[in-house]
Design a protein around this motif. Structure first.
Motif: not given
Length: 118
Positions: A44-50, A86-90, A114-116
């Motif tokens: 989640d931290v990585c997703l929101h950082s990007i 990457e694995r979940v395609g985000a 992320l899991h939800l």
């Protein structure tokens, strides 16, 4: 941590703070809580950082961005988070680091983990 939770009670003026746990539990508490960035799900931290880098129009990698925080996560954890994304395609890996996919953009806007989100 208990002192932080007391807030102003007894610190800035006379006051009373009632703790709803035992003295034994109080004595076992750490003096300070771990920073939230280290307690949160690293993906989640990585997703929101990007997402933040993208919206700010800044280039750079997630590693460099997170390294600027007062208590940065270790590189291995960031790598694990990016692999999961990457694995979940985000996200997809590109020349300058990682970019959000359309799915990743939508996931970053949802106020859930992320899991939800997927």
């Amino acid at each position: 941590a208990a002192q932080q939770r007391a807030g102003r009670a007894g610190r800035s003026q006379e006051g009373l703070c009632i703790h709803l746990y035992s003295r034994e539990r109080h004595e076992k508490m750490d003096e300070h809580m771990r920073p939230e960035i280290l307690r949160s799900d690293i993906a989640d931290v990585c997703l929101h950082s990007i997402s933040l880098l993208r919206h700010a129009g800044r280039s750079g990698t997630v590693h460099k961005f997170l390294a600027m925080s007062p208590s940065p996560p270790d590189d291995a954890s960031v790598d694990d988070g990016l692999r999961l994304l990457e694995r979940v395609g985000a996200v997809v890996q590109c020349t300058g680091g990682h970019e959000l996919t359309i799915l990743g953009v939508h996931m970053s806007l949802l106020p859930v983990g992320l899991h939800l989100a997927k």
